[in-house]
Scaffold this motif. Structure first.
Motif, PDB file in Angstrom:
ATOM      1  N   ARG A  87      43.460  31.823  35.097  1.00  0.00           N
ATOM      2  CA  ARG A  87      43.310  32.435  36.413  1.00  0.00           C
ATOM      3  C   ARG A  87      43.448  33.950  36.323  1.00  0.00           C
ATOM      4  N   THR A  88      42.647  34.652  37.111  1.00  0.00           N
ATOM      5  CA  THR A  88      42.714  36.106  37.196  1.00  0.00           C
ATOM      6  C   THR A  88      42.762  36.493  38.670  1.00  0.00           C
TER       7      THR A  88
ATOM      8  N   TYR B 212      35.960  23.926  41.762  1.00  0.00           N
ATOM      9  CA  TYR B 212      36.738  22.789  41.281  1.00  0.00           C
ATOM     10  C   TYR B 212      38.218  23.141  41.193  1.00  0.00           C
ATOM     11  N   PHE B 213      38.519  24.353  40.700  1.00  0.00           N
ATOM     12  CA  PHE B 213      39.907  24.788  40.566  1.00  0.00           C
ATOM     13  C   PHE B 213      40.354  25.675  41.720  1.00  0.00           C
ATOM     14  N   ALA B 214      39.415  26.015  42.614  1.00  0.00           N
ATOM     15  CA  ALA B 214      39.725  26.848  43.787  1.00  0.00           C
ATOM     16  C   ALA B 214      40.386  28.162  43.383  1.00  0.00           C
ATOM     17  N   GLY B 215      39.749  28.872  42.475  1.00  0.00           N
ATOM     18  CA  GLY B 215      40.281  30.152  42.036  1.00  0.00           C
ATOM     19  C   GLY B 215      39.301  30.897  41.169  1.00  0.00           C
ATOM     20  N   HIS B 216      39.629  32.158  40.884  1.00  0.00           N
ATOM     21  CA  HIS B 216      38.814  33.008  40.027  1.00  0.00           C
ATOM     22  C   HIS B 216      39.417  33.037  38.636  1.00  0.00           C
ATOM     23  N   GLY B 217      38.555  33.190  37.623  1.00  0.00           N
ATOM     24  CA  GLY B 217      39.120  33.249  36.291  1.00  0.00           C
ATOM     25  C   GLY B 217      38.107  33.277  35.177  1.00  0.00           C
ATOM     26  N   ILE B 218      38.647  33.170  33.966  1.00  0.00           N
ATOM     27  CA  ILE B 218      37.890  33.184  32.723  1.00  0.00           C
ATOM     28  C   ILE B 218      38.032  31.803  32.078  1.00  0.00           C
ATOM     29  N   LYS B 219      36.935  31.287  31.536  1.00  0.00           N
ATOM     30  CA  LYS B 219      36.969  29.992  30.859  1.00  0.00           C
ATOM     31  C   LYS B 219      36.808  30.197  29.349  1.00  0.00           C
TER      32      LYS B 219
ATOM     33  N   PRO C  91      48.176  35.743  36.892  1.00  0.00           N
ATOM     34  CA  PRO C  91      46.783  36.163  37.126  1.00  0.00           C
ATOM     35  C   PRO C  91      46.663  37.569  37.678  1.00  0.00           C
ATOM     36  N   GLU C  92      47.720  38.087  38.333  1.00  0.00           N
ATOM     37  CA  GLU C  92      47.631  39.439  38.896  1.00  0.00           C
ATOM     38  C   GLU C  92      47.538  40.513  37.823  1.00  0.00           C
ATOM     39  N   ARG C  93      47.864  40.162  36.563  1.00  0.00           N
ATOM     40  CA  ARG C  93      47.775  41.151  35.478  1.00  0.00           C
ATOM     41  C   ARG C  93      46.347  41.290  34.951  1.00  0.00           C
ATOM     42  N   PHE C  94      45.439  40.443  35.389  1.00  0.00           N
ATOM     43  CA  PHE C  94      44.074  40.449  34.850  1.00  0.00           C
ATOM     44  C   PHE C  94      43.105  40.799  35.986  1.00  0.00           C
ATOM     45  N   GLN C  95      42.793  42.077  36.062  1.00  0.00           N
ATOM     46  CA  GLN C  95      41.899  42.583  37.097  1.00  0.00           C
ATOM     47  C   GLN C  95      40.506  42.772  36.496  1.00  0.00           C
ATOM     48  N   LEU C  96      39.632  41.837  36.802  1.00  0.00           N
ATOM     49  CA  LEU C  96      38.336  41.794  36.130  1.00  0.00           C
ATOM     50  C   LEU C  96      37.433  42.952  36.526  1.00  0.00           C
TER      51      LEU C  96
ATOM     52  N   GLN D 281      39.454  46.313  34.926  1.00  0.00           N
ATOM     53  CA  GLN D 281      39.946  46.195  33.556  1.00  0.00           C
ATOM     54  C   GLN D 281      39.423  44.918  32.912  1.00  0.00           C
ATOM     55  N   GLY D 282      38.180  44.575  33.224  1.00  0.00           N
ATOM     56  CA  GLY D 282      37.628  43.310  32.741  1.00  0.00           C
ATOM     57  C   GLY D 282      37.526  43.238  31.236  1.00  0.00           C
ATOM     58  N   LYS D 283      37.134  44.324  30.605  1.00  0.00           N
ATOM     59  CA  LYS D 283      36.977  44.337  29.154  1.00  0.00           C
ATOM     60  C   LYS D 283      38.312  44.097  28.457  1.00  0.00           C
ATOM     61  N   GLU D 284      39.353  44.789  28.903  1.00  0.00           N
ATOM     62  CA  GLU D 284      40.661  44.614  28.298  1.00  0.00           C
ATOM     63  C   GLU D 284      41.217  43.228  28.600  1.00  0.00           C
ATOM     64  N   ALA D 285      40.996  42.712  29.816  1.00  0.00           N
ATOM     65  CA  ALA D 285      41.504  41.389  30.184  1.00  0.00           C
ATOM     66  C   ALA D 285      40.894  40.309  29.305  1.00  0.00           C
ATOM     67  N   VAL D 286      39.582  40.370  29.093  1.00  0.00           N
ATOM     68  CA  VAL D 286      38.910  39.367  28.265  1.00  0.00           C
ATOM     69  C   VAL D 286      39.390  39.463  26.817  1.00  0.00           C
ATOM     70  N   ARG D 287      39.580  40.680  26.328  1.00  0.00           N
ATOM     71  CA  ARG D 287      40.025  40.833  24.939  1.00  0.00           C
ATOM     72  C   ARG D 287      41.469  40.380  24.750  1.00  0.00           C
TER      73      ARG D 287
END
Length: 421
Positions: A204-205, A230-237, A348-353, A356-362
């Motif tokens: 979750r992000t 399905y998960f009712a949220g935003h995020g990275i898979k 999830p609040e630490r991952f602002q897509l 800071q999407g590039k850093e969050a994904v890395r």
């Protein structure tokens, strides 16, 4: 009289505001007794940590952390390309591992562990994140499965033994009452193809673009790109390949909105495995020539190197599904271990897509490499009786490393360039 009362009340509110805005500096928790703005620097090297303190901050002993620092080839000085500032590589590495392990804020990193200006942690963590991603990309993604080719038969045998050992209990009813029968599954090893598991997990992000759409005037619904109904949220898979020795063989990062089978198509995992098996002559001589396969649940398609559970199974296939479902839980346990080891990814609040999407994904990407390193130190919890490699075997110092692919925002599309508008 009313005006006077309102003025008196307003003046009281003003005094309360002053007491908060100009809180005595000598009592602030962010200031030391010497009057400095932030606590003094501490824990600037691994050797300065106590054994209990090191385990609490990083999950590793001092000796293990020194080995991890050595085999990750952390340089003496590391530079953050955004701020253009250089920092001690060992100190930045400590910041990075502690941040992943504890998941606390950067102000708390300063107050309780390292001291100094908390704003510098943004630079040091970003610098180490980019360094590990660029340097060790092909140890956890890309061409990472080639390092496990020599162990494919060992992996197949470990999973095969787990399936054919023991059995499933089936109940039947007859004139004498209920009867439980232990059913064994007999599968010849020379036709058994499964060497690992494949499954997806989500992180979750924060919702991207809530404020930015209004401020910047976006016409596209950027939130929908990362939203999963399905998960009712935003995020990275993350699509992950787990091996019987407890290691993650390969991962692929995508949006939470993409289905499991869609992410499999995007990753090209089947094509990649087929090509390296063909090039290295890894073929199973059963009733027909075939490649080793990864086992997944029913959502995955049946491909040359991907095997889902049986749909509309016969009695024997249903028994095989039951045994394989038990074995497949291994990858779920690894996902659970990841969340227990790294508390950062529960926030999830630490991952602002958006910004800071590039850093969050890395950060998410690198965490699976770190999880493999933790497994090398602490052994595997998998039930297949296979030990993971030692850290010097997984990350040998003399191994030539290929750099990560250089993918820019312009190559990915407009959704990745919103923060630059």
């Amino acid at each position: 009289i009313m005006s006077k009362n309102m003025l008196d009340e307003g003046y009281c509110y003003y005094l309360e505001y002053l007491s908060v805005a100009y809180y005595p500096t000598s009592n602030r928790i962010t200031r030391s007794n010497e009057g400095d703005r932030f606590p003094p620097f501490q824990n600037t090297s691994i050797d300065s940590l106590g054994e209990n303190q090191c385990r609490q901050m990083t999950g590793l002993s001092v000796a293990q952390l020194l080995l991890l620092h050595k085999h990750l080839r952390i340089p003496l000085q590391i530079r953050d390309d955004v701020s253009r500032r250089s920092y001690s590589g060992e100190e930045a590495f400590l910041h990075y591992v502690t941040y992943n392990r504890l998941g606390i804020t950067k102000l708390q990193l300063s107050l309780y562990h390292f001291g100094g200006d908390p704003r510098r942690f943004t630079n040091t963590i970003r610098a180490i994140t980019n360094y590990i991603y660029v340097t060790f990309y092909h140890k956890i993604s890309g061409d990472s499965m080639t390092q496990w080719l020599s162990s494919i038969d060992t992996f197949r045998e470990a999973i095969w033994r787990k399936i054919v050992t023991g059995g499933t209990i089936e109940s039947s009813t007859n004139n004498s009452g209920d009867t439980d029968t232990l059913i064994h599954i007999d599968i010849p090893f020379n036709t058994f193809r499964i060497f690992g598991m494949v499954d997806d997990t989500g992180f979750r992000t924060s919702a991207p673009g809530i404020e930015a759409r209004r401020v910047m005037g976006f016409n596209d619904d950027v939130q929908r790109s990362f939203y999963s109904g399905y998960f009712a949220g935003h995020g990275i898979k993350i699509q992950a390949v787990s091996l019987p020795n407890g290691m993650i063989g390969s991962i692929f990062v995508g949006s939470w909105r993409v289905s499991d089978s869609g992410l499999l198509n995007l990753s090209g995992l089947d094509t990649y495995l087929s090509s390296i098996f063909h090039e290295n002559g890894i073929i199973i001589n059963g009733t027909e020539l075939s490649y080793p396969v990864l086992y997944g649940d029913g959502v995955f398609p049946n491909l040359p190197t991907i095997l889902p559970r049986y749909n509309n199974p016969s009695l024997n296939e249903r028994r095989i599904n039951t045994r394989l479902a038990n074995v497949r839980q291994n990858i779920e346990h690894i996902f659970g271990l990841h969340r227990n080891v790294f508390a950062l990814f529960k926030r999830p609040e630490r991952f602002q897509l958006l910004h800071q999407g590039k850093e969050a994904v890395r950060l998410i990407f690198n965490s699976f490499l770190l999880l493999n390193c933790y497994t090398c130190f602490n052994e595997s919890t998998c039930p297949f009786l296979l030990r993971p490699p030692q850290i010097h075997e997984y990350l040998p110092l003399e191994e030539p490393l290929a750099e990560a692919p250089n993918v820019e925002d312009s190559d990915l599309g407009e959704v990745y360039t919103y923060s630059r508008r």
